[in-house]
Motif scaffolding. Sequence first.
Motif, mmCIF file in Angstrom:
data_model
loop_
_atom_site.group_PDB
_atom_site.id
_atom_site.type_symbol
_atom_site.label_atom_id
_atom_site.label_comp_id
_atom_site.label_asym_id
_atom_site.label_seq_id
_atom_site.Cartn_x
_atom_site.Cartn_y
_atom_site.Cartn_z
ATOM 1 N N LEU A 1 0.846 -1.190 0.000
ATOM 2 C CA LEU A 1 0.000 0.000 0.000
ATOM 3 C C LEU A 1 0.885 1.245 0.000
ATOM 4 O O LEU A 1 1.753 1.401 0.856
ATOM 5 N N ALA A 2 0.663 2.119 -0.967
ATOM 6 C CA ALA A 2 1.459 3.345 -1.119
ATOM 7 C C ALA A 2 0.521 4.547 -1.185
ATOM 8 O O ALA A 2 -0.642 4.417 -1.574
ATOM 9 N N PRO A 3 1.022 5.739 -0.794
ATOM 10 C CA PRO A 3 0.167 6.943 -0.841
ATOM 11 C C PRO A 3 -0.301 7.239 -2.263
ATOM 12 O O PRO A 3 0.442 7.061 -3.232
ATOM 13 N N CYS A 4 -1.552 7.693 -2.381
ATOM 14 C CA CYS A 4 -2.094 8.086 -3.680
ATOM 15 C C CYS A 4 -2.959 9.329 -3.493
ATOM 16 O O CYS A 4 -3.201 9.766 -2.360
ATOM 17 N N ARG A 5 -3.418 9.878 -4.577
ATOM 18 C CA ARG A 5 -4.214 11.096 -4.540
ATOM 19 C C ARG A 5 -5.515 10.872 -3.774
ATOM 20 O O ARG A 5 -6.184 9.851 -3.938
ATOM 21 N N GLY A 6 -5.853 11.850 -2.918
ATOM 22 C CA GLY A 6 -7.083 11.745 -2.147
ATOM 23 C C GLY A 6 -8.309 12.082 -2.972
ATOM 24 O O GLY A 6 -8.226 12.379 -4.170
ATOM 25 N N ARG A 7 -9.443 12.080 -2.339
ATOM 26 C CA ARG A 7 -10.694 12.314 -3.066
ATOM 27 C C ARG A 7 -10.888 13.779 -3.439
ATOM 28 O O ARG A 7 -11.618 14.087 -4.371
ATOM 29 N N GLY A 8 -10.278 14.683 -2.715
ATOM 30 C CA GLY A 8 -10.426 16.105 -3.002
ATOM 31 C C GLY A 8 -9.137 16.839 -2.725
ATOM 32 O O GLY A 8 -8.189 16.288 -2.154
ATOM 33 N N PRO A 9 -9.072 18.128 -3.117
ATOM 34 C CA PRO A 9 -7.833 18.917 -2.931
ATOM 35 C C PRO A 9 -7.396 19.019 -1.473
ATOM 36 O O PRO A 9 -6.211 19.120 -1.194
ATOM 37 N N GLN A 10 -8.337 19.030 -0.534
ATOM 38 C CA GLN A 10 -8.016 19.197 0.875
ATOM 39 C C GLN A 10 -8.041 17.886 1.652
ATOM 40 O O GLN A 10 -7.914 17.898 2.862
ATOM 41 N N SER A 11 -8.218 16.780 0.962
ATOM 42 C CA SER A 11 -8.303 15.499 1.659
ATOM 43 C C SER A 11 -6.917 14.907 1.867
ATOM 44 O O SER A 11 -5.957 15.260 1.172
#
Length: 782
Positions: free
Chosen positions: A613-623
């Motif tokens: 598991l690696a970091p990925c883009r969240g659901r929104g700009p501030q998430s």
Amino acid sequence: MTVSTPDYDYLVGKTLPQSYNIGFVILSYAVSYVGSLTTLELLQRRTSRRGAYNWYLLAGSSLSMGGIGIWSMHYVANRAIILLNDTVSQISYSAGYTTLSFFVPIFVLLAAFSILGTNETISKRRLGLSGALAGLAICGMHYLGQAGISNYVSVYDVRHVVGAAIIAVAASITALAVFFALRAAWTNSWWKRAICAIVLAGAVSGMHWTAALGTQYRFRQITAGSEQNLTAKQTVTMVIIFSIAACALLLGLAMLAQRRRLEQADRAQQVVLASATFDPKGRLMVTTEGLMPSQKITTSYLEQSLEDVFCSSHPVFLWIYRVTRNWQGIVDLVPSMKSHIRTITTKRDSQTGNQTNLQSYNPAPGRAAEAYAFIFRELFCVSAVTLAGQVGRPLEKLGVLYDEILNTGVTKKSDRLIPKPDSVTKDAESGTSEPYTPYGRGQLLFVVRQLDAAEAADSQALGYRFTEPGNVIDILAKSMQVGREDLQTHIEDMRTSCTHEYILEPGVHLACFAIRACVRGGFDVLVRKDAKNLLPTTQLRASQLSQVGLDVIQTLEGLSVRDCLIRLRNKPTCSGDEEHTFVTQFYDALVALAEMIDEPLTEEAALLTTPILAPCRGRGPQSVPGQATLIAFRTIVPIQSQAPCDQLQFSPLSLFNTQQQVYSNSTSHDTFTHAIHREFADNLSSKNGPGVTQAGKQSSHPSPNPKRWTKILGTDQGSKSDRRDIESQSFGGILVSQSVIVTEVELDPAVEMETLGTTGQAMKEEEDTTFVNGLVAACVTD
């Protein structure tokens, strides 16, 4: 009072013959030239229509051109006109008209220079209108000054009037066009501005003498001793005063420029923090001299051992890298840091006034490395605050640290050691796979940021300009004493890095995790050149990894990329549609990965069947970042290995690991902030930092207990009063946020802190463990 002289009554109403004093003719041009050159020097420094500094430059340029270049030149030139060979009959002036003729050209030129603007490119319409106004200011002042002659009536020839106006307008447009063309191209060195000033002064002188040749003087009366009239001698005296003031200003500007050049030469031999700021168009922010705003950190990084080289994999650099992505965590610590630096500073450079040399700090026995690392981090934070003030932004908006250090201080070509083409020595400073090439003695760190349109306008109002990097690359390379091509590549990479946050997209990815040993210790990892925080990856079309997909991967355990392709291509009929779909997607992604990493990695990298598991883009700009699934191929390549293609490079593994913790809104920022406050609160309470002593006596302040640390457990469910009690602790306490609680737990005493830049027994944060640690373990234990 008007005094009639009978001996001259017979001349009243007659036109007198003229002759000229060549000395005053030359002097009049010299005066106009001084005023023109001063005007261009001031316009050169103007960067915006906003800001008190820019309005001062606009007013100063209008005053120097109107008051010296035109007005003063006119009265000196008229002093060259000889009508009768005596002092009584020479031209005298009305004080009222003389005063009015001084202010009229200044206000007209104020409008003319305002119309020109401050952009890198200038429109022909604005240039023509501004030049026309400047030419009319010259003509208007001339004929207004002539109207102020009290003892003669001026008679004009229309042809000379028209010719003088054409000369004034045409020469003014030409001079301003050349000046702004050079200014936009950043090729306007002082001698080129001097040439532009020759043309501009020629507009004034050419207009004046063209009009003068078509002017006749009809004797009206002799005046002497009148309080309302100014003699030629008085006007020349005023001109001399103005000219001397202009010369003093030019001398001051030259001395200031020379001082800045010397400062830049000194900084090329020091550890310096610079601001690489770009506007929405990608143009670089520089001073009017074409230099990036910068601030010295220290004279040099004092290496504590042969292995202690300050580079992008150094623990102190990694600590700074994280701090710049969470400035809020140190803002309230800066005053104490400044106080601490003052305590241990033993010498200040008397010339620049902002040079801090730490040559005699006295650490406790065995703690020199820890003490200096602590002090250096303080120096960086204090320098960053100073730099933020210099560029007119709060510290939180200064920017983030770029992931490479630029070595500066090359004074000549022989200073740079050019390795053989087949050299594969690791460049520990840049973290790349390029051959290591020592430069000079200085090191340059950059904080990078892209401004929005409003912020860019604010920076221009403060006196900064935005230009394409290519326009100032020669100026920057010379001031930093680095290679032009190296610096240009560095700036382009920084511009790319600040325009987008690179992070994995949600879903399932195939990745290649290839590491190699580094000659200076530790490992390097193969990453994307355009995004050094990302491994070489390709994404499957599947949004998540199903059990069927996991079963397929289990059958490929330990196989190389090439063997996996062969196995999947020859795979018997799938047991169902879901398996067939996954095999097709996996095969396509694997082909793309093989093309990216190429041989020999396709034959050496072995598949790990345990998903990562690696970091990925969240659901929104501030998430907060989400979690993507990595299916990784891992391998250790020989130390002499190079990146398989131009799109990939090797980067320090420690830096790559740190980059996984600094994504926007990552929860690791809070934990890191707590660690910073805990460390600095502990050490600064002793006034001297970790292990630093005064008067040769060892500090009685105990070092932190390595057996205990603070761990973030979860959401605080306590009362509001409990949280207020925690928040109201003094600087010497532990900083916690409203959303966490702290608990004391035991820790292995042999743990070594890596992320905070000190050595020996220290605290280690739990969040330092990322997916990278698991991949490294899989490689080294294979």
